[in-house]
Design an enzyme around this catalytic site. Structure first.
Site, short mmCIF file in Angstrom:
data_model
loop_
_atom_site.label_atom_id
_atom_site.label_comp_id
_atom_site.label_asym_id
_atom_site.label_seq_id
_atom_site.Cartn_x
_atom_site.Cartn_y
_atom_site.Cartn_z
N SER A 15 -10.98 -4.29 13.35
CA SER A 15 -10.68 -3.80 12.02
C SER A 15 -9.26 -4.10 11.58
O SER A 15 -8.91 -3.87 10.42
CB SER A 15 -10.87 -2.28 11.99
OG SER A 15 -9.93 -1.65 12.85
N GLY A 49 -6.82 -2.52 13.15
CA GLY A 49 -6.11 -1.35 13.64
C GLY A 49 -5.84 -1.43 15.13
O GLY A 49 -6.34 -2.30 15.84
N ASP A 107 -6.77 0.63 17.55
CA ASP A 107 -7.85 1.02 18.44
C ASP A 107 -8.74 -0.16 18.83
O ASP A 107 -9.04 -0.37 20.01
CB ASP A 107 -8.68 2.13 17.81
CG ASP A 107 -7.89 3.40 17.60
OD1 ASP A 107 -6.95 3.65 18.37
OD2 ASP A 107 -8.21 4.15 16.65
N CYS A 157 -22.37 4.37 7.37
CA CYS A 157 -21.88 3.03 7.69
C CYS A 157 -22.16 2.68 9.15
O CYS A 157 -22.57 1.56 9.47
CB CYS A 157 -20.39 2.93 7.38
SG CYS A 157 -19.67 1.31 7.76
N GLY A 208 -13.94 0.13 18.45
CA GLY A 208 -12.78 0.91 18.83
C GLY A 208 -12.93 2.38 18.51
O GLY A 208 -12.01 3.01 17.97
N CYS A 210 -13.59 4.34 3.53
CA CYS A 210 -13.07 2.97 3.59
C CYS A 210 -12.96 2.32 2.21
O CYS A 210 -12.00 1.60 1.94
CB CYS A 210 -13.93 2.12 4.51
SG CYS A 210 -15.65 1.92 3.98
#
Length: 370
Positions: free
Chosen positions: A9, A11, A13, A98, A122, A194
């Protein structure tokens, strides 16, 4: 060597997940999901920035990286559901949907076309493999546990899923990212839905749904205490942004109900007012991760929103196949949200909240949205 398609993503994680998978000897391929195409109020497409962060991380780690466009699937399976629920006067959780429809459905199907043995995400969650099928467990970091958002995926999807950071605390994840000099080691965690992000939520909804101002009614007296800007701007349990003066006891006001046909919002004053509380709820569209209904003679716990502590419950199955949950008084039970059921550390599944059962019978009219 087992191949893993990792959802990246941008990010920290998912980036650390890539580190751990690579160190464990997997053939890792990073895949960025483009689910939404719109710029924020500053004219910046955050998906572009996130994709770049993910691509740079993959480059740092020396793993292949690709982008897949799921905008059509997301619009049809998640966003349209989100809008329909708001039109019904309910408050949906699109992040749960999602995971059900995109990350552990469309993404998984695509990964299998790439000869993947597993997909990875993640998320702060864990998987236990058993002879009866895979179980979803809470993440070790109780402050970051994301099993709530994964409560509507299947055991079959879990069979093919890895959660590399599920055994770690968030601080450990950031430390690993710093050790590997990842560009997002200190990147702020994403918040909010999101496709809305940090923008004004009500203004976003107004782009897609019609709103009509109406009256705010005090429940016990029936008097008009204010005006609302449109039903979909309010949710059960809300206390901020009501635009109602103090008056009365001077305590805060809380939304305890709304009615579509009458276009009215109902409020009470004071957090301890009994209309704020429910002793049960009706859940619809039950989803059990194992595919089998659990033993309903046992006591379980549930969460009715993400940051909530565990609530002890009993489950009663109804003739229509849906369920009624019974529990001690709980504040702010919200139609459209997800009731997630746990057996200690195992997430059993979830159901969508249809309506609450008020603590006092005289407030049952508040559950009649239509």
């Amino acid at each position: 060597m087992k191949r893993v398609i990792l959802g990246m993503s941008g990010g920290v994680d998912s980036s650390v997940s890539a580190v751990l998978l690579k160190e464990a000897g997997y053939d890792v391929i990073g895949l960025f999901m483009k689910n939404w195409d719109e710029k924020d109020p500053n004219g910046v497409c955050t998906a572009t920035d996130d994709s770049m962060d993910a691509r740079m991380t993959a480059g740092t780690l020396g793993i292949p990286f690709y982008t897949i466009n799921f905008e059509k699937e997301y619009w049809e399976r998640v966003f349209q559901y989100f809008l329909r629920e708001y039109e019904r006067g309910r408050t949906p959780n699109p992040d749960v949907m999602c995971n059900q429809e995109i990350k552990f459905n469309a993404f998984l199907d695509y990964a299998m076309t790439l000869d993947a043995d597993y997909i990875a995400m993640g998320h702060y969650a864990r998987v236990r493999r058993t002879p009866e099928g895979s179980q979803l467990l809470r993440g070790l970091d109780q402050n970051k546990d994301q099993s709530y958002f994964l409560s509507r995926i299947t055991s079959q999807a879990l069979d093919r899923s890895l959660f590399p950071i599920g055994e770690l605390e968030k601080a450990e994840v950031r430390h690993i990212a710093q050790q590997h000099h990842l560009i997002n080691a200190n990147k702020k965690d994403s918040t909010g839905i999101c496709f809305i992000g940090e923008r004004d939520f009500n203004a976003f909804l107004d782009q897609f749904l019609l709103t009509k101002p109406g009256e705010i009614i005090e429940v016990d007296t029936g008097r008009v205490v204010g005006k609302h800007s449109g039903l979909l701007h309010y949710t059960i349990g809300q206390r901020k942004g009501l635009g109602i003066g103090g008056g009365g006891s001077g305590e805060p006001w809380f939304v305890v109900g709304k009615h579509l046909k009458r276009n009215e919002i109902y409020v009470v004053q004071g957090e301890l007012h009994p209309a704020n509380y429910a002793i049960g709820l009706y859940g619809e569209d039950p989803h059990w991760i194992s595919g089998k209904e659990p033993d309903l003679t046992k006591d379980y716990t549930a969460k009715f929103r993400y940051r909530q502590g565990d609530i002890p419950i009993t489950i009663e199955k109804l003739e229509d196949g849906n369920h009624q949950l019974h529990f001690p008084g709980v504040k702010g039970i919200t139609p459209g949200q997800v009731a997630v059921i746990y057996d200690e550390e195992v997430c059993l599944g979830s159901m969508i909240i249809r309506k609450s059962i008020p603590m006092e019978e005289k407030y049952e009219f508040l559950t009649d949205i239509e």
